[in-house]
Design a protein around this motif. Structure first.
Motif, short mmCIF file in Angstrom:
data_model
loop_
_atom_site.label_atom_id
_atom_site.label_comp_id
_atom_site.label_asym_id
_atom_site.label_seq_id
_atom_site.Cartn_x
_atom_site.Cartn_y
_atom_site.Cartn_z
N ASP A 71 1.70 12.88 11.58
CA ASP A 71 1.08 13.02 13.16
C ASP A 71 1.59 12.12 13.94
O ASP A 71 2.17 10.93 14.11
CB ASP A 71 -0.56 12.58 12.15
CG ASP A 71 -1.34 12.35 13.84
OD1 ASP A 71 -0.64 12.39 14.86
OD2 ASP A 71 -2.29 11.36 13.54
N THR B 251 0.50 8.56 15.74
CA THR B 251 1.01 7.10 14.64
C THR B 251 2.31 6.72 15.34
O THR B 251 2.73 7.34 15.97
CB THR B 251 1.10 7.33 13.17
OG1 THR B 251 2.61 8.43 13.39
CG2 THR B 251 0.14 8.13 12.42
N THR C 147 1.28 10.68 6.54
CA THR C 147 0.37 9.91 7.39
C THR C 147 -0.68 9.38 6.62
O THR C 147 -1.01 10.25 6.05
CB THR C 147 0.50 10.81 8.53
OG1 THR C 147 1.57 11.74 9.24
CG2 THR C 147 -0.52 9.97 9.35
N VAL C 148 -1.27 7.83 7.02
CA VAL C 148 -1.91 7.72 6.27
C VAL C 148 -3.20 7.10 7.27
O VAL C 148 -2.90 6.99 8.50
CB VAL C 148 -1.80 5.81 5.62
CG1 VAL C 148 -3.21 4.95 5.59
CG2 VAL C 148 -0.85 5.91 4.73
N THR C 149 -4.44 7.99 7.52
CA THR C 149 -5.02 7.75 8.40
C THR C 149 -7.08 7.45 7.87
O THR C 149 -6.77 7.71 6.45
CB THR C 149 -5.11 9.42 8.40
OG1 THR C 149 -5.98 10.32 7.49
CG2 THR C 149 -4.19 9.49 9.70
N GLY C 150 -7.67 7.02 8.69
CA GLY C 150 -8.99 6.39 8.03
C GLY C 150 -9.31 5.38 8.28
O GLY C 150 -9.99 5.55 6.89
N ARG D 225 -7.79 -0.16 11.16
CA ARG D 225 -6.44 0.07 10.78
C ARG D 225 -5.79 1.60 11.95
O ARG D 225 -7.07 1.95 11.17
CB ARG D 225 -5.85 0.04 9.32
CG ARG D 225 -6.09 -0.78 8.34
CD ARG D 225 -5.40 -2.35 8.89
NE ARG D 225 -5.80 -3.74 7.91
CZ ARG D 225 -6.65 -4.08 8.81
NH1 ARG D 225 -7.62 -4.38 9.66
NH2 ARG D 225 -6.73 -5.90 7.41
N PRO D 226 -4.76 1.14 12.63
CA PRO D 226 -4.46 2.34 12.98
C PRO D 226 -3.80 3.32 12.02
O PRO D 226 -3.16 2.25 10.81
CB PRO D 226 -3.26 1.91 13.99
CG PRO D 226 -3.05 0.27 13.50
CD PRO D 226 -4.02 0.10 12.68
N ASP D 227 -3.42 4.52 12.68
CA ASP D 227 -2.69 5.41 11.46
C ASP D 227 -1.53 4.89 11.37
O ASP D 227 -0.96 4.60 12.33
CB ASP D 227 -3.00 6.21 12.04
CG ASP D 227 -4.17 7.57 12.04
OD1 ASP D 227 -5.44 6.90 11.46
OD2 ASP D 227 -5.59 8.55 12.31
N ASP E 163 2.61 6.77 9.52
CA ASP E 163 3.22 6.69 8.19
C ASP E 163 3.77 5.63 7.76
O ASP E 163 3.81 5.17 8.07
CB ASP E 163 4.15 7.55 9.43
CG ASP E 163 4.22 9.00 10.12
OD1 ASP E 163 3.27 9.70 9.58
OD2 ASP E 163 4.86 9.66 10.35
N ARG F 133 -0.14 -4.17 6.64
CA ARG F 133 -0.84 -3.58 6.62
C ARG F 133 -2.61 -3.90 7.03
O ARG F 133 -3.65 -4.31 8.27
CB ARG F 133 -1.79 -2.37 5.96
CG ARG F 133 -1.25 -0.84 5.87
CD ARG F 133 -1.52 -0.78 6.75
NE ARG F 133 -2.09 0.06 7.06
CZ ARG F 133 -3.23 1.10 8.16
NH1 ARG F 133 -1.93 0.98 8.50
NH2 ARG F 133 -3.61 1.81 7.87
#
Length: 160
Positions: free
Chosen positions: A4, A7, A75-78, A82-84, A86, A149
């Motif tokens: 994404d 990010t 990509t870590v989302t959701g 925390r913001p998205d 990579d 994180r």
């Protein structure tokens, strides 16, 4: 590859000898196929509680690099609050790009190749997902993905 472009940070990760995922991050807009980040041998000697383990051959001198394996980029989302970001796994390499003999990923690849060559064995494996208590009050591990994180969105805001 899931990526994404919205990010802001890319976390370049490796697993140490205590099975703690750690690494370094960089701005996603600066990340490209040849990107690497600095690493030192001593990072392999940080124990499970975040302490420097005694009597290990890994010192704080010498430079290494974390070289991303682009096939692992996701990509870590959701994640609430925390913001998205990579995320990409990396091999530990020497500054000339050659394999570092103590890189856990390189060592595993060599063991798998040896098993196949010597015994005709092919290994198909996955990992078991574990759960963590994110409200635990113990100290965070230096350079760990969890510490990275927990500090967000500070890193993203710093680079924006």
């Amino acid at each position: 590859m899931n990526h994404d472009p919205a990010t802001e940070m890319t976390f370049i990760a490796t697993s140490d000898l205590a099975a703690v995922m750690k690494g370094r991050s960089m701005r996603t807009e600066d990340f490209h196929a040849g990107s690497t980040v600095g690493w030192v041998p001593a990072n392999l000697g940080i124990g499970i509680q975040g302490h420097i383990a005694e009597d290990l051959p890994f010192g704080s001198t010498g430079d290494l690099r974390l070289k991303p394996d682009l096939s692992t980029r996701r990509t870590v989302t959701g994640v609430p609050g925390r913001p998205d970001l990579d995320f990409v796994m990396a091999d530990v390499v020497k500054t000339d790009g050659s394999p570092y003999e103590c890189c856990p990923r390189t060592f595993l690849r060599q063991v798998l190749a040896d098993l196949h060559q010597e015994y005709g064995i092919n290994v198909v494996a996955g990992w078991e997902h574990e759960f963590a208590d994110l409200d635990a009050d113990y100290p965070h591990h230096p350079f760990s993905f969890r510490s990275f994180r927990c500090a967000e969105p500070m890193g993203s805001q710093l680079f924006s």
